[in-house]
Structure formats: structure tokens, C-alpha cells
Design an enzyme around this catalytic site. Structure first.
Site, PDB file in Angstrom:
ATOM      1  N   PRO A 212      -2.373  42.885 -13.092  1.00 43.77           N
ATOM      2  CG  PRO A 212      -1.157  44.050 -14.692  1.00 43.77           C
ATOM      3  CD  PRO A 212      -2.552  43.672 -14.321  1.00 43.77           C
ATOM      4  CB  CYS A 213       0.816  41.251  -8.713  1.00 41.01           C
ATOM      5  SG  CYS A 213       1.756  39.776  -9.203  1.00 41.01           S
ATOM      6  CD  GLN A 214       3.635  41.141 -13.677  1.00 45.54           C
ATOM      7  OE1 GLN A 214       2.634  41.791 -13.414  1.00 45.54           O
ATOM      8  NE2 GLN A 214       3.674  40.212 -14.616  1.00 45.54           N
TER       9      GLN A 214
ATOM     10  CG  ASN B  17      -2.713  42.454  -7.510  1.00 50.92           C
ATOM     11  OD1 ASN B  17      -1.551  42.176  -7.282  1.00 50.92           O
ATOM     12  ND2 ASN B  17      -3.104  42.988  -8.670  1.00 50.92           N
TER      13      ASN B  17
END
Length: 201
Positions: free
Chosen positions: A81-83, A121
Site C-alpha cells: 500500500p502506498c497511502q 509503488n
């Protein structure tokens, strides 16, 4: 063409894998945290075993790795996940646990003999520093330290707009493959506008 048996980590709904079958990659095992995304993944890829839940769960991780070994997977794609590292909004990079999920990817690589590994990513992913052997290291530095004896390791930032997609969407990639094999970067194509892509609709 010999088909590759693949595994997918942080799979979401599998949009990143839409063309894999066309190029000879069959994803046999996937993992996604959220049920709604996993349900869509199962719909799109009914032949794939999808494990739903947190990869940090010991039981789920063991099930994932056991399946990877049982199926003899050659290929791994990992899109953490890149958040936690996105440049939008207020961020606390050091304390966002999502930024350290990459180490679960290393755990899988360390326990199986893949031929090809692709980690993707946001571009910032390649610039962040992670704790490794009591030192701050970039992911590329960590990968080279861990795997350069047996693998070729390359990284690049690619933009979807250079490959026939009418959207600027840069992403950072780390490509890891066994020495003696080959894996070229894609050739760029002429950029197209949204009107060119769907103007006839």
C-alpha cells in the site's frame, strides 16, 4: 512459450494483473486485506486462491508461503500500500506501519526460490529509508545487499503515459531476476490524449 506460475501480494482487486495471462503468467495465489477488493479479485480470477486478511497474521502468512512452495511459483509481484508514503496530506512516514510491509515481501523472497520478482509503488518508495542492519537504507540498497549474489536487480520510474495510457501515472519499480535470465524494460510508445483513446465513444 513456457508459462510462469505466479504469486501476488497486496493484490487489491487485481487490476495490475489484467494482462498477465496474455503474457504467460498465471497467478495461483494472491492476498488482499479488504473483503470488497478480494471479492472482485475472485470474480476476475476464479482460478486463483485468494487469501483475505492481514499478511502480518502468522496463520495467513504461513498459508500464503505454503501455497507458493506447493505450487512452485516462479514469479512474485508485490505492490505494498502506498497511502503511507504518498505526498498528499500530512504524513508521519516513520510511524506508518504500512510503510514497513515491504519486509513481509522480503520474508517471502527469503523462503522461496523465485525466478522473477517485481515490486511496485509510488516513486517516493524508491527514495525512502528503511531500518536495515541498524542503518537507514533505501529499498534498492537493501535488495542489493540481500539478493545481488543470485539476482540481477534494477530499478526505474516508469510513467503509464509512455506506454499507451492517456494518463500521467508515474510508478517506481524494482525488478529482480535470476542471473542467467533476461528481463527487458518495456519500450516507450508515443503519448496519446484522452480524446485519442476514447473520443469515439
Amino acid at each position: 512459450m513456457n508459462r510462469l506460475k505466479g504469486a501476488s501480494m497486496f493484490s487489491s482487486s487485481g487490476i495490475a494483473e489484467l494482462y498477465f495471462k496474455q503474457i504467460g503468467i498465471d497467478i495461483l495465489i494472491a492476498n488482499e486485506l479488504l473483503n470488497k477488493r478480494a471479492d472482485l479479485y475472485k470474480y476476475l480470477y476464479p482460478d486463483t486462491k485468494v487469501l483475505v486478511g492481514d499478511i502480518n497474521s502468522e496463520e495467513l502468512f504461513c498459508d500464503f508461503l505454503t501455497t507458493v512452495k506447493k505450487e512452485g511459483c516462479d514469479f512474485l509481484i508485490a505492490t505494498p500500500p502506498c497511502q503511507g508514503m504518498s505526498s498528499l496530506g500530512k504524513k508521519d512516514y516513520d510511524n506508518d506501519e504500512r510503510n514497513y510491509l515491504i519486509f513481509k515481501v522480503f520474508d517471502v523472497i527469503d523462503n522461496h526460490n523465485f525466478k522473477y520478482i517485481l515490486i511496485e509503488n509510488v516513486p517516493k518508495f524508491l527514495k525512502l529509508y528503511f531500518p536495515y542492519n541498524n542503518e537507514p537504507k533505501t529499498l534498492l540498497e537493501i535488495c542489493k545487499d540481500k539478493y545481488s549474489k543470485d539476482y540481477v536487480i534494477e530499478s526505474a520510474v516508469l510513467n503509464a503515459s509512455d506506454y499507451g495510457v492517456p494518463q500521467s501515472r508515474p510508478r517506481g519499480f524494482i525488478k529482480i531476476y535470476k542471473k542467467g535470465l533476461s528481463w527487458d524494460w518495456p519500450n516507450k510508445t508515443e503519448r496519446i490524449s484522452l480524446k485519442q483513446a476514447i473520443g469515439d465513444l
